[in-house]
Scaffold this active site. Structure first.
Site, PDB file in Angstrom:
ATOM      1  N   HIS A 157       0.712  -1.162   0.181  1.00 56.82           N
ATOM      2  CA  HIS A 157      -0.054  -0.111   0.155  1.00 56.82           C
ATOM      3  C   HIS A 157       0.838   1.320  -0.104  1.00 56.82           C
ATOM      4  O   HIS A 157       0.200   2.584  -0.278  1.00 56.82           O
ATOM      5  CB  HIS A 157      -1.048   0.136   1.276  1.00 56.82           C
TER       6      HIS A 157
HETATM    7  C1  UD1 Z   1      -2.014   5.416   6.019  1.00 57.82           C
HETATM    8  C2  UD1 Z   1      -0.672   5.948   6.418  1.00 57.82           C
HETATM    9  C3  UD1 Z   1       0.534   4.794   6.457  1.00 57.82           C
HETATM   10  C4  UD1 Z   1      -0.045   3.417   7.020  1.00 57.82           C
HETATM   11  C5  UD1 Z   1      -1.395   3.227   6.566  1.00 57.82           C
HETATM   12  C6  UD1 Z   1      -1.912   1.981   7.074  1.00 57.82           C
HETATM   13  C7  UD1 Z   1       0.017   8.198   6.360  1.00 57.82           C
HETATM   14  C8  UD1 Z   1       0.733   9.347   5.653  1.00 57.82           C
HETATM   15  N1  UD1 Z   1       0.005   7.109   5.871  1.00 57.82           N
HETATM   16  O1  UD1 Z   1      -1.649   5.431   4.568  1.00 57.82           O
HETATM   17  O2  UD1 Z   1       1.693   5.103   7.223  1.00 57.82           O
HETATM   18  O3  UD1 Z   1       0.735   2.367   6.748  1.00 57.82           O
HETATM   19  O4  UD1 Z   1      -2.369   4.253   6.784  1.00 57.82           O
HETATM   20  O5  UD1 Z   1      -2.787   1.559   6.249  1.00 57.82           O
HETATM   21  O6  UD1 Z   1      -0.835   8.747   7.184  1.00 57.82           O
HETATM   22  N2  UD1 Z   1      -9.091   4.964   1.856  1.00 57.82           N
HETATM   23  C9  UD1 Z   1     -10.248   4.374   1.466  1.00 57.82           C
HETATM   24  N3  UD1 Z   1     -10.947   3.941   2.790  1.00 57.82           N
HETATM   25  C10 UD1 Z   1     -10.329   4.243   4.202  1.00 57.82           C
HETATM   26  C11 UD1 Z   1      -9.295   4.726   4.065  1.00 57.82           C
HETATM   27  C12 UD1 Z   1      -8.318   5.322   2.896  1.00 57.82           C
HETATM   28  O7  UD1 Z   1     -10.897   4.337   0.403  1.00 57.82           O
HETATM   29  O8  UD1 Z   1     -10.920   3.763   5.116  1.00 57.82           O
HETATM   30  C13 UD1 Z   1      -8.426   5.445   0.408  1.00 57.82           C
HETATM   31  C14 UD1 Z   1      -8.695   6.738   0.023  1.00 57.82           C
HETATM   32  O9  UD1 Z   1      -8.805   6.824  -1.283  1.00 57.82           O
HETATM   33  C15 UD1 Z   1      -7.387   7.452   0.533  1.00 57.82           C
HETATM   34  C16 UD1 Z   1      -6.381   6.281   0.256  1.00 57.82           C
HETATM   35  O10 UD1 Z   1      -6.958   5.080   0.556  1.00 57.82           O
HETATM   36  O11 UD1 Z   1      -7.136   8.651  -0.534  1.00 57.82           O
HETATM   37  C17 UD1 Z   1      -5.024   6.506   1.261  1.00 57.82           C
HETATM   38  O12 UD1 Z   1      -5.461   6.660   2.337  1.00 57.82           O
HETATM   39  P1  UD1 Z   1      -4.526   7.683   3.469  1.00 57.82           P
HETATM   40  O13 UD1 Z   1      -5.227   7.625   4.816  1.00 57.82           O
HETATM   41  O14 UD1 Z   1      -4.519   8.807   2.553  1.00 57.82           O
HETATM   42  O15 UD1 Z   1      -3.326   6.637   3.393  1.00 57.82           O
HETATM   43  P2  UD1 Z   1      -2.783   5.288   3.524  1.00 57.82           P
HETATM   44  O16 UD1 Z   1      -2.380   4.767   2.349  1.00 57.82           O
HETATM   45  O17 UD1 Z   1      -4.049   4.448   4.299  1.00 57.82           O
END
Ligand code: UD1
Length: 355
Positions: free
Chosen positions: A206
């Protein structure tokens, strides 16, 4: 005594659950307020974890959701400040290295509320990783630093952090794993998928460096090749799912699924023949479980998992996936003990320090 816990992402529910439980038991008359930032919000990325880990329902939901780093961090700060004004805590507890962590540390620090940071002192020495920036800020401004490995102590010493702020307590993620062992050992998730224990690879990917750029299509192709040697199970993080759809690739031979609940995931992890990941927590869990882990990154902030003999750093080049079957058939060093204080009692030690 008033304590506020702030977190909002999947791995940090796992890291904080035992700390909340230990402190609630030790300080039954204190106020324990839980703030869920909402950085993760899908049921499979959030609610499932509260249910499985027995974390009390949050007292405050900030619902910040997804966004750029600046948006996510700023939104969290803006929504957390009034909560902290109302709660007036003596201490804010934050885990990990995500944007929710950064925002909580900055907000509390500017309000002159002491912060305790769980999983302090990890460094990848790669400032292109968003988490590295978050870690450095969190450690600089937190008063109580809870460390899980020797190298975390060394890293903080090298940054000139005062010894009295550092507490080597062990790994709270392993506390949760130990607490769930009776449940996941009997869960039989592999059999449920028609897989033989020890004979399949489990994959999670991820990180932006791998999934946001050009490397994802090539990674999927290499995983398809690996699937010719052994079944490949891949529960897909929402971020990765989005990019995969962008790449509109077909993935024959791979068992792709939605994100799994924690008990089911740990069951698959414990029985896997190999794990391929770019996650930090999974490098640690495989070390505790003695499962061979291959990390698709150029660096790790968790070298303790490499010294333990379970984790191999493959580098960020997906071509390295081709080396896994051979690496598995080569003789491996005998399984060593888990790292010091990865024993299921880290949260107890945190409670000892704080009380
Ligand atoms: C975040 C953390 C990362 C951690 C990971 C664990 C930061 C910078 N990164 O990354 O360190 O290892 O969480 O999973 O804080 N999305 C959904 N549903 C959700 C959550 C996210 O659809 O419940 C999608 C959205 O499109 C979002 C993308 O995933 O834009 C990324 O989510 P985000 O929280 O920005 O970062 P992670 O990649 O989850």
């Amino acid at each position: 005594m008033r304590i506020v816990y702030v977190f909002g992402t999947r791995p940090n529910f796992v890291k904080t659950a035992p700390v909340i439980a230990a402190l609630r038991e030790r300080l039954p008359d204190a106020r324990h307020a839980i703030v869920h930032t909402g950085q993760h919000y899908d049921r499979a990325m959030s609610e499932v974890f509260f249910e499985e880990l027995g974390v009390p329902a949050p007292d405050h939901m900030l619902e910040v959701g997804s966004g750029s780093h600046a948006v996510q961090t700023a939104r969290t700060m803006e929504r957390l400040e009034p909560v902290l004004e109302a709660e007036r805590p003596d201490l804010v507890i934050v885990p990990g290295d995500v944007n929710s962590t950064l925002a909580a540390v900055l907000t509390a620090t500017k309000m002159q509320i002491p912060v305790a940071h769980i999983e302090s002192g990890l460094r990848s020495f790669d400032r292109t990783m968003p988490e590295e920036v978050n870690r450095i800020v969190a450690d600089e401004f937190s008063e109580h630093l809870f460390l899980h490995s020797d190298e975390a102590v060394e890293n903080l010493r090298a940054e000139g952090i005062a010894e009295e702020r550092m507490h080597f307590v062990g790994n709270t993620m392993i506390d949760t794993l130990v607490a769930l062992e009776g449940r996941f050992r009997g869960a039989g998730a592999a059999a449920g998928l028609g897989l033989e224990p020890g004979a399949y690879a489990l994959v999670t990917l991820h990180r932006p460096a791998l999934v946001d750029g050009e490397l994802l299509p090539e990674t999927m192709r290499r995983l398809g090749e690996l699937a010719a040697a052994m079944p490949v199970v891949f529960p897909v993080h929402p971020r990765t799912r989005q990019r995969m759809e962008g790449a509109s690739a077909e993935h024959p031979g791979l068992l792709l699924s939605e994100p799994l609940g924690y008990v089911e995931f740990l069951s698959l992890l414990a029985d896997a023949g190999a794990v391929l990941t770019d996650s930090g927590g999974i490098q640690e869990e495989t070390t505790y479980l003695g499962v061979p882990c291959f990390t698709l990154r150029d660096n790790t902030e968790r070298p303790v998992t490499i010294r333990a003999g379970t984790n191999t750093l493959l580098g960020l080049d997906p071509a390295a996936i081709a080396a896994i079957p051979q690496a598995l058939s080569a003789p491996r060093p005998a399984r060593t003990e888990p790292p010091p204080l990865w024993d299921g009692r880290a949260a107890e030690r945190i409670a000892d320090v704080l009380t």
